[in-house]
Design a protein around this motif. Structure first.
Motif, PDB file in Angstrom:
ATOM      1  N   PHE A  54      40.071  32.466  22.258  1.00 47.94           N
ATOM      2  CA  PHE A  54      40.758  33.016  23.257  1.00 47.94           C
ATOM      3  C   PHE A  54      41.640  32.132  23.759  1.00 47.94           C
ATOM      4  N   SER A  77      32.253  42.727  18.388  1.00 45.71           N
ATOM      5  CA  SER A  77      32.318  43.254  19.593  1.00 45.71           C
ATOM      6  C   SER A  77      33.619  42.542  20.469  1.00 45.71           C
ATOM      7  N   PHE A  78      34.006  41.404  19.847  1.00 42.22           N
ATOM      8  CA  PHE A  78      35.029  40.572  20.370  1.00 42.22           C
ATOM      9  C   PHE A  78      36.177  41.480  20.193  1.00 42.22           C
ATOM     10  N   ASP A  81      37.538  42.441  23.759  1.00 46.47           N
ATOM     11  CA  ASP A  81      38.256  41.336  24.398  1.00 46.47           C
ATOM     12  C   ASP A  81      39.362  40.951  24.093  1.00 46.47           C
ATOM     13  N   SER A  82      39.720  40.845  22.599  1.00 49.83           N
ATOM     14  CA  SER A  82      40.761  40.519  22.054  1.00 49.83           C
ATOM     15  C   SER A  82      42.099  41.132  22.520  1.00 49.83           C
ATOM     16  N   GLN A  83      42.065  42.391  22.592  1.00 50.44           N
ATOM     17  CA  GLN A  83      42.960  43.141  23.077  1.00 50.44           C
ATOM     18  C   GLN A  83      43.906  42.587  24.278  1.00 50.44           C
ATOM     19  N   GLU A  84      43.227  41.976  25.083  1.00 47.61           N
ATOM     20  CA  GLU A  84      44.171  41.181  26.168  1.00 47.61           C
ATOM     21  C   GLU A  84      45.263  40.483  25.636  1.00 47.61           C
TER      22      GLU A  84
END
Length: 226
Positions: A54, A77-78, A81-84
């Protein structure tokens, strides 16, 4: 026929996974029947102990804002979070080959929207030609000959100056008073000619060599931002 190029930077903490990802890319291109020249650079992220995926994505978004990011992880599950970081796709390692195909399909769908066409008058009507299909354009008198990547050519009536103005900002370089070349297909700038990726060698004006070389340096710098 000129082959398109795709440039990938692949980063992982396991050397064997770097090769797996590279191979999955190659197989996905073959499955999708895309004939492209694949350029991969492999990076072990264990060499960047203070940076995770990230943080690297955050740096890339600043340094190379036009780059398209694909996250590859065993930790599914990441994906949230990766959509940021607005990735193109999220690839699961357990579904590497399957997800890589979907990621590449998404890439080609996205970039297809960015392809720019040129409206070419043809008799009493018009036809569309993609700029990426044009190798170079030569002018003889008031006749323009457009040489295409598929080996064919088209002719139109007009002036090279007018066409140069219409194509301004799209990477076409005036290499001679009677020739425009598409910068994406220039392999090398010689003394009196430019070498194109299909083997053609259109003549270059003696007084244009410096300007063409400088333009190509700038062009390559801009390409690395993608």
């Amino acid at each position: 026929m000129v082959t398109d190029e795709l440039r990938f930077g692949i980063c992982d903490d396991k050397e064997e996974d770097l090769e797996r990802i590279r191979q999955a890319l190659q197989e996905a291109l073959q499955t999708l029947r895309r004939t492209v020249r694949l350029h991969c650079r492999l990076f072990l992220d264990i060499e960047m102990p203070e940076a995770d995926g990230f943080k690297l994505a955050e740096r890339l978004s600043m340094d190379r804002p036009k780059a398209r990011l694909v996250f590859v992880s065993v930790h599914e599950s990441f994906v949230f979070d990766s959509q940021e970081y607005t990735p193109l796709w999220f690839v699961r390692k357990r579904m590497l080959e399957h997800d890589m195909q979907r990621a590449l399909r998404k890439y080609f769908q996205t970039t297809a929207m960015e392809r720019i066409s040129y409206r070419l008058q043809d008799g009493f009507g018009f036809r569309e030609i993609l700029l990426q299909d044009i190798l170079y354009i030569e002018c003889c008198g008031h006749t323009l000959t457009i040489f295409k990547t598929d080996g064919k050519s088209l002719k139109k009536y007009g002036s090279l100056k007018t066409m140069e103005e219409e194509l301004a900002g799209h990477g076409f370089l005036r290499i001679h008073k009677s020739c425009l070349a598409n910068g994406i297909y220039i392999e090398e700038v010689g003394k009196r000619e430019v070498y194109l990726k299909n083997g053609r060698e259109p003549e270059m004006g003696r007084d244009r060599r410096k300007a063409v070389r400088e333009a190509m340096i700038l062009y390559e710098r801009e390409r690395r931002e993608y």
